[in-house]
Enzyme design. Structure first.
Site, PDB file in Angstrom:
ATOM      1  CG  HIS A  41      -1.862  -1.128   1.326  1.00 32.41           C
ATOM      2  ND1 HIS A  41      -1.463  -2.421   1.544  1.00 32.41           N
ATOM      3  CD2 HIS A  41      -3.213  -1.148   1.242  1.00 32.41           C
ATOM      4  CE1 HIS A  41      -2.546  -3.197   1.576  1.00 32.41           C
ATOM      5  NE2 HIS A  41      -3.622  -2.451   1.405  1.00 32.41           N
ATOM      6  CD  GLU A 109      -2.074   3.923  -3.767  1.00 30.53           C
ATOM      7  OE1 GLU A 109      -1.418   3.810  -2.715  1.00 30.53           O
ATOM      8  OE2 GLU A 109      -3.311   4.066  -3.765  1.00 30.53           O
ATOM      9  CG  ASP A 134      -6.142  -5.997  -3.199  1.00 28.23           C
ATOM     10  OD1 ASP A 134      -7.194  -5.499  -2.805  1.00 28.23           O
ATOM     11  OD2 ASP A 134      -5.374  -6.647  -2.443  1.00 28.23           O
ATOM     12  CG  ASP A 155       1.038   2.070   5.764  1.00 27.88           C
ATOM     13  OD1 ASP A 155       0.284   2.086   6.753  1.00 27.88           O
ATOM     14  OD2 ASP A 155       1.610   3.090   5.322  1.00 27.88           O
TER      15      ASP A 155
HETATM   16  C1  SAM Z   1      -1.557   4.672   4.604  1.00 21.46           C
HETATM   17  S1  SAM Z   1      -1.448   4.946   2.902  1.00 21.46           S
HETATM   18  C2  SAM Z   1       0.131   4.386   2.463  1.00 21.46           C
HETATM   19  C3  SAM Z   1       1.268   5.222   2.946  1.00 21.46           C
HETATM   20  C4  SAM Z   1       2.630   4.711   2.566  1.00 21.46           C
HETATM   21  N1  SAM Z   1       2.776   3.296   2.869  1.00 21.46           N
HETATM   22  C5  SAM Z   1       3.718   5.479   3.281  1.00 21.46           C
HETATM   23  O1  SAM Z   1       4.131   5.050   4.369  1.00 21.46           O
HETATM   24  O2  SAM Z   1       4.164   6.496   2.762  1.00 21.46           O
HETATM   25  C6  SAM Z   1      -2.446   3.653   2.252  1.00 21.46           C
HETATM   26  C7  SAM Z   1      -2.486   3.639   0.736  1.00 21.46           C
HETATM   27  O3  SAM Z   1      -3.073   2.411   0.317  1.00 21.46           O
HETATM   28  C8  SAM Z   1      -3.865   2.635  -0.838  1.00 21.46           C
HETATM   29  N2  SAM Z   1      -4.782   1.475  -0.904  1.00 21.46           N
HETATM   30  C9  SAM Z   1      -5.991   1.311  -0.320  1.00 21.46           C
HETATM   31  N3  SAM Z   1      -6.432   0.061  -0.509  1.00 21.46           N
HETATM   32  C10 SAM Z   1      -5.470  -0.585  -1.220  1.00 21.46           C
HETATM   33  C11 SAM Z   1      -5.307  -1.913  -1.687  1.00 21.46           C
HETATM   34  N4  SAM Z   1      -6.246  -2.850  -1.463  1.00 21.46           N
HETATM   35  N5  SAM Z   1      -4.187  -2.237  -2.346  1.00 21.46           N
HETATM   36  C12 SAM Z   1      -3.211  -1.308  -2.579  1.00 21.46           C
HETATM   37  N6  SAM Z   1      -3.306  -0.027  -2.152  1.00 21.46           N
HETATM   38  C13 SAM Z   1      -4.412   0.323  -1.477  1.00 21.46           C
HETATM   39  C14 SAM Z   1      -4.502   3.970  -0.581  1.00 21.46           C
HETATM   40  O4  SAM Z   1      -4.903   4.594  -1.787  1.00 21.46           O
HETATM   41  C15 SAM Z   1      -3.355   4.736   0.104  1.00 21.46           C
HETATM   42  O5  SAM Z   1      -2.571   5.426  -0.828  1.00 21.46           O
END
Ligand code: SAM
Length: 272
Positions: A41, A109, A134, A155
């Site tokens: 994520h 992402e 995903d 995350d």
């Molecule tokens: C908390 S943020 C990530 C922050 C990043 N890991 C950092 O530390 O800089 C969560 C991210 O996950 C994305 N997201 C949400 N559901 C997801 C999924 N099922 N798979 C991948 N990304 C996802 C959101 O769009 C968001 O950008």
């Protein structure tokens, strides 16, 4: 998908997660063999803390800006890296900065706009692959890696009610496919009950060698507030439990709210 990390970049939760991420990347680099870093994520890569989203919430003021202002020794490695990268780095930018030439990053992402920004951030970087997919599915797709060594960061935004269940299923998948992978998974501390349930589920998960590191900003009584956060570590590298107390104490010293219940915790949930 409403969550956009640009509104929360640099907050206390980011500091906990990224300070530990830097420690983990240094630990991975202690062994010569290359590794894959899988960021499930990833967000957009870097964040302008002077831009509207970050300014609107001002969360960085109680997070990274305090650490940049006055850096305690146990956080020097992390904060020096943040300072050196210019724009505030998210997890994929931190990972990329600490990869060796033979290591790789896969970053996923799912938000189309954030994915486009992430892709633009990395351009044609030969060591990084960006995927619009995903992040949980990516665990089955990319583990085990040909390198046989992996660091996985999970995350999620916790927008969905079943996020903790998805996380537990993901940890099972990752562990089954790559039993020696180092896995770090972030979780919020809002209310006590869901955190207890997560800890209990991890204790009974049948996955060995799990530690949780937590930064409590206040008593977790108001479920509408982020009252702290934690990171689950599966297969924490050698010296994790020796080094982490000083990192957690430094985070609490600078980011603590002074409210009742502020604390750190390092909890072993499953033996090696
Ligand atoms: C908390 S943020 C990530 C922050 C990043 N890991 C950092 O530390 O800089 C969560 C991210 O996950 C994305 N997201 C949400 N559901 C997801 C999924 N099922 N798979 C991948 N990304 C996802 C959101 O769009 C968001 O950008």
């Amino acid at each position: 998908m409403n969550y956009r990390h640009a509104f929360h970049a640099g907050n206390a939760a980011d500091c906990l997660k990224h300070a530990i991420l830097v420690w983990l990347l240094r630990a991975m680099a202690r062994k010569e063999k290359p590794f894959l870093a899988l960021d499930t994520h990833a967000g957009i890569g870097t964040y302008d803390l002077t831009a509207t989203p970050a300014q609107r919430t001002n969360e960085a003021a109680a997070g990274i800006l305090r650490l940049l202002d006055d850096t305690p020794a146990p956080l020097a490695d992390y904060v020096t890296l943040v300072r050196s990268l210019g724009l505030y780095p998210g997890s994929p930018a931190i990972i990329r900065a600490l990869l060796r030439p033979s290591d790789r990053l896969i970053a996923c992402e799912l938000h189309p706009e954030d994915h486009a920004l992430l892709r633009r951030h990395f351009g044609r970087d030969g060591q990084t692959a960006i995927h619009l997919r995903d992040g949980y599915d990516a665990l089955a797709a990319f583990l085990p890696p040909p390198e046989r060594r992996a660091l996985v960061l999970i995350d999620p935004p916790y927008e969905r009610e079943d996020e903790a269940d998805r996380l537990l299923a993901a940890l099972h998948t990752a562990h089954r496919r790559a039993p020696s992978a180092v896995i770090a998974a972030w979780y919020p501390l809002k209310h006590r009950a869901p955190v207890r349930a997560l800890h209990d589920a991890l204790r009974g998960a049948g996955v060995p060698d799990i530690v949780a590191a937590e930064l409590h900003l206040r008593e977790p009584l108001d479920p509408t507030r982020l009252n702290g956060s934690g990171l689950i570590l599966v297969n924490p590298p050698f010296r994790f439990e020796t080094d982490l107390p000083a990192i957690l104490a430094a985070l609490l010293d600078r980011l603590g709210t002074g409210e009742p219940g502020q604390a750190t915790a390092l909890i072993r949930l499953a033996d090696e």
